[in-house]
Write a protein that holds these residues in place. Structure first.
Motif, PDB file in Angstrom:
ATOM      1  N   LEU A  33       0.832  -1.202   0.000  1.00  0.00           N
ATOM      2  CA  LEU A  33       0.000   0.000   0.000  1.00  0.00           C
ATOM      3  C   LEU A  33       0.867   1.253   0.000  1.00  0.00           C
ATOM      4  CD1 LEU A  33      -2.788   1.299   0.118  1.00  0.00           C
ATOM      5  CD2 LEU A  33      -2.725   1.018   2.612  1.00  0.00           C
ATOM      6  N   ARG A  36       1.870   2.014  -3.460  1.00  0.00           N
ATOM      7  CA  ARG A  36       0.744   2.591  -4.207  1.00  0.00           C
ATOM      8  C   ARG A  36       0.517   4.052  -3.822  1.00  0.00           C
ATOM      9  NH1 ARG A  36      -2.602  -0.656  -7.079  1.00  0.00           N
ATOM     10  NH2 ARG A  36      -4.453   0.587  -6.590  1.00  0.00           N
ATOM     11  N   CYS A  39       3.216   6.204  -5.475  1.00  0.00           N
ATOM     12  CA  CYS A  39       2.949   6.377  -6.903  1.00  0.00           C
ATOM     13  C   CYS A  39       1.786   7.341  -7.110  1.00  0.00           C
ATOM     14  CB  CYS A  39       2.658   5.030  -7.547  1.00  0.00           C
ATOM     15  SG  CYS A  39       2.480   5.121  -9.345  1.00  0.00           S
ATOM     16  N   ALA A  40       0.737   7.215  -6.308  1.00  0.00           N
ATOM     17  CA  ALA A  40      -0.418   8.116  -6.421  1.00  0.00           C
ATOM     18  C   ALA A  40      -0.014   9.561  -6.184  1.00  0.00           C
ATOM     19  CB  ALA A  40      -1.507   7.699  -5.433  1.00  0.00           C
ATOM     20  N   GLU A  81       6.410  -3.528  -5.838  1.00  0.00           N
ATOM     21  CA  GLU A  81       5.216  -4.107  -6.454  1.00  0.00           C
ATOM     22  C   GLU A  81       4.027  -3.154  -6.369  1.00  0.00           C
ATOM     23  OE1 GLU A  81       4.594  -7.843  -4.491  1.00  0.00           O
ATOM     24  OE2 GLU A  81       6.387  -8.731  -5.369  1.00  0.00           O
ATOM     25  N   GLY A  82       3.839  -2.507  -5.224  1.00  0.00           N
ATOM     26  CA  GLY A  82       2.738  -1.566  -5.062  1.00  0.00           C
ATOM     27  C   GLY A  82       2.864  -0.372  -5.991  1.00  0.00           C
ATOM     28  N   PHE A  83       4.065   0.187  -6.073  1.00  0.00           N
ATOM     29  CA  PHE A  83       4.310   1.333  -6.948  1.00  0.00           C
ATOM     30  C   PHE A  83       4.023   0.955  -8.401  1.00  0.00           C
ATOM     31  CE2 PHE A  83       6.601   4.523  -9.291  1.00  0.00           C
ATOM     32  CZ  PHE A  83       6.601   5.657  -8.483  1.00  0.00           C
ATOM     33  N   LYS A  84       4.584  -0.184  -8.829  1.00  0.00           N
ATOM     34  CA  LYS A  84       4.412  -0.619 -10.220  1.00  0.00           C
ATOM     35  C   LYS A  84       2.945  -0.933 -10.534  1.00  0.00           C
ATOM     36  CE  LYS A  84       8.140  -2.853 -12.111  1.00  0.00           C
ATOM     37  NZ  LYS A  84       9.019  -4.022 -12.282  1.00  0.00           N
ATOM     38  N   SER A  85       2.219  -1.512  -9.585  1.00  0.00           N
ATOM     39  CA  SER A  85       0.833  -1.880  -9.856  1.00  0.00           C
ATOM     40  C   SER A  85      -0.024  -0.644 -10.102  1.00  0.00           C
ATOM     41  CB  SER A  85       0.245  -2.733  -8.725  1.00  0.00           C
ATOM     42  OG  SER A  85      -0.119  -1.955  -7.610  1.00  0.00           O
ATOM     43  N   LEU A  86       0.181   0.417  -9.327  1.00  0.00           N
ATOM     44  CA  LEU A  86      -0.609   1.623  -9.548  1.00  0.00           C
ATOM     45  C   LEU A  86      -0.172   2.330 -10.835  1.00  0.00           C
ATOM     46  CD1 LEU A  86      -2.976   3.200  -8.407  1.00  0.00           C
ATOM     47  CD2 LEU A  86      -1.320   4.764  -7.433  1.00  0.00           C
ATOM     48  N   GLU A  89      -1.996   0.600 -13.530  1.00  0.00           N
ATOM     49  CA  GLU A  89      -3.417   0.975 -13.501  1.00  0.00           C
ATOM     50  C   GLU A  89      -3.636   2.352 -14.117  1.00  0.00           C
ATOM     51  OE1 GLU A  89      -5.535   0.609  -9.756  1.00  0.00           O
ATOM     52  OE2 GLU A  89      -4.359  -1.182  -9.293  1.00  0.00           O
TER      53      GLU A  89
END
Length: 121
Positions: A33, A36, A39-40, A81-86, A89
């Motif tokens: 999280l 993410r 990244c957000a 992984e969280g950074f890349k996933s967002l 998206e």
């Protein structure tokens, strides 16, 4: 306070590069999280300028030297992984970055896009 850099592109009239860099110490206990959230925050700087399509993201990452190695590996990879996933998206991708060791974990990045001048708010 400005969170972005806006630079005209020499030789290409009516286009500019919009970029930003942002990074954070842990804000939550979940490293996925946290990635993410970081990244957000990077993307939101671009969105605040009216740039909704981000061409490129670079990740800024510090792995904690104060954690036992097994914990550091898990936390670091979960933040990535969280950074890349967002990023995915949002229709972008992480194409590189910079990593270091630090007492505290840090995650963030740099976003860049080439946009027509009229795109900016």
């Amino acid at each position: 306070m400005m969170d972005t850099s806006i630079v005209a592109i020499r030789g290409i009239p009516n286009y500019q590069i919009v970029s930003t860099t942002d990074f954070f110490f842990p804000l939550v206990d979940d490293p996925f999280l946290m990635g993410r959230i970081a990244c957000a925050n990077v993307l939101s700087d671009m969105y605040s300028e009216g740039v909704t399509e981000v061409d490129n993201l670079l990740m800024v990452l510090a792995a904690s030297l104060d954690m036992p190695p097994i914990c550091r590996d898990i936390v670091t990879w979960k933040m990535i992984e969280g950074f890349k996933s967002l990023a995915e998206e949002a229709g972008s991708s992480v194409t590189g970055g910079q990593s270091i060791y630090n007492p505290w974990p840090i995650i963030g990045g740099t976003a860049m896009s080439v946009v027509p001048k009229e795109v900016r708010i």
